[in-house]
Scaffold this active site. Structure first.
Site, short mmCIF file in Angstrom:
data_model
loop_
_atom_site.label_atom_id
_atom_site.label_comp_id
_atom_site.label_asym_id
_atom_site.label_seq_id
_atom_site.Cartn_x
_atom_site.Cartn_y
_atom_site.Cartn_z
N ARG A 90 76.74 -28.00 119.72
CA ARG A 90 77.94 -27.16 119.67
C ARG A 90 79.23 -27.96 119.70
O ARG A 90 80.15 -27.71 118.92
CB ARG A 90 77.94 -26.16 120.84
N THR A 91 79.33 -28.92 120.60
CA THR A 91 80.62 -29.61 120.76
C THR A 91 80.97 -30.38 119.48
O THR A 91 82.08 -30.26 118.96
CB THR A 91 80.56 -30.57 121.97
N LYS A 147 74.32 -53.57 120.20
CA LYS A 147 74.38 -55.04 120.18
C LYS A 147 75.08 -55.59 121.42
O LYS A 147 75.28 -56.78 121.55
CB LYS A 147 75.13 -55.50 118.93
N ARG A 177 82.16 -38.47 123.35
CA ARG A 177 81.14 -38.07 124.34
C ARG A 177 80.38 -39.32 124.73
O ARG A 177 79.95 -40.09 123.87
CB ARG A 177 80.19 -37.03 123.76
N HIS A 190 83.73 -31.97 131.35
CA HIS A 190 83.64 -31.52 129.95
C HIS A 190 84.77 -30.50 129.77
O HIS A 190 84.53 -29.30 129.67
CB HIS A 190 82.25 -30.89 129.74
C1 NCD Z 1 76.71 -29.16 127.77
C2 NCD Z 1 76.96 -30.63 128.00
O1 NCD Z 1 76.82 -31.44 127.07
O2 NCD Z 1 77.35 -30.94 129.11
N1 NCD Z 1 76.50 -28.82 126.42
C3 NCD Z 1 77.57 -28.41 125.68
O3 NCD Z 1 78.44 -29.18 125.38
N2 NCD Z 1 77.63 -27.10 125.38
C4 NCD Z 1 75.68 -28.57 128.64
C5 NCD Z 1 74.32 -29.20 128.70
O4 NCD Z 1 74.00 -30.14 128.00
O5 NCD Z 1 73.53 -28.70 129.51
#
Ligand code: NCD
Length: 323
Positions: free
Chosen positions: A60-61, A90, A112, A150
């Protein structure tokens, strides 16, 4: 007028109540424009460049950021498994990667990473080295850093609560699941604490309780909260149930996972919900909500994840259009 007085989005504490309310009004307008007018919003950031650098898995993100950027006319360069497909494998440091990438003039880097504090480190590199007087500064957006935060997920979560409940004050919110390792709950709790008279009920197995630092923050800000282990006991009180998965990949002892099998929301639990209550989840769902619940009117998690598109488009517009 710009809403935000910052370049980078690193943590939920950066937002205040006014920013959030004004931002959500703008998300409403973007959502309306996109769904009904299909006009104005497209191409507003054309010629701008986004890098999406994901060291951890994402559905999703990453897709909502990338789709949103394309809808706004941006160019996108991305890597979905930066741990393997960038020079990280590396032995390159995050600092070197970010400093190098900034040499290619992105407008924003969505990052991320598996390490807590990675987004801060990336922003630190930009603040120190990437100050090109002829150009703007590159923005870092934290798309999840380890077990820390997040913040864009929290924005879409809170936006969804506002859409569904019509308010952000005076709500009883159950936050449940793996509260120790999950980052979405932490970011959301910081945002809920900025509004008045919200009551938080943390439901988790003893092994995965919410951290002391979050509890201290709530106490300092006068937010009422309590911890429970029995979900059935508290479900009838909730306006919002925010459920999360067990973060197996962040655990050293996988046996602990067995202790949480009882924390599943199925049709029996749904039967205990107030009529107006909503069930949210950041997704992915990995068994902690029964499949039969997907089509129940209380379940809003697909709408919640779609709101991620509009929230992230609005965020990109707010951060980048002033550049
Ligand atoms: C979440 C995350 O990556 O923290 N996912 C997301 O971005 N919707 C939740 C998860 O991974 O459980």
């Amino acid at each position: 007028m710009g809403i935000f007085n910052f370049t980078h989005v690193l943590r939920s504490q950066q937002f205040d109540r006014w920013m959030l309310e004004t931002f959500f009004d703008r998300v409403d307008a973007i959502k309306y424009d996109f769904l009904h007018a299909r006009g104005d919003v497209r191409k507003r950031l054309s010629e701008m460049l986004m890098f999406a650098v994901f060291y951890e898995p994402s559905t999703r993100t990453r897709f909502s950021f990338e789709a949103g950027a394309h809808h706004l006319g941006m160019h996108v360069v991305s890597t979905e498994n930066a741990e393997q497909f960038s020079s990280s494998i590396k032995g390159e440091t995050l600092e070197h990667t970010i400093r190098t990438m900034c040499g290619y003039f992105p407008d924003v880097i969505v990052l991320r990473h598996k390490d807590d504090g990675a987004a801060d480190r990336a922003a630190g590199v930009i603040d120190k080295y990437v100050v090109d007087k002829n150009r703007h500064k590159v923005s870092i957006i934290n798309a999840g850093d380890g077990m820390n935060q997040h913040p864009t997920q929290a924005l879409l979560d809170l936006y969804t609560i506002r859409r569904k409940m019509g308010k952000l004050d005076g709500l009883t919110v159950i936050v449940g699941g793996d509260l120790e390792h999950g980052r979405t709950v932490k970011s959301l709790v910081y945002l809920l604490a900025k509004f008045d008279n919200n009551r938080l009920i943390f439901v988790s197995p003893d092994e995965f309780r919410i951290g002391e630092n979050i509890k201290e923050h709530l106490t300092e800000h006068g937010v009422e909260f309590r911890e429970e282990t029995e979900l059935e006991k508290v479900l009838p009180d909730a306006d919002v149930v925010y459920w999360t998965r067990i973060q197996k990949e962040r655990m050293k002892d996988s046996k602990l996972v067995d202790s949480v099998r009882k924390y599943v929301i199925g049709s029996g639990e749904i039967g205990l919900f107030k009529e107006s209550a909503i069930l949210m989840h950041p997704m992915p769902i990995a068994g902690e909500i029964g499949r039969e619940v997907d089509d129940d009117p209380h379940a809003v998690y697909f709408e919640q994840s779609q709101n991620g598109l509009f929230v992230r488009m609005t965020l990109l517009l707010e951060l980048l259009s002033k550049k």
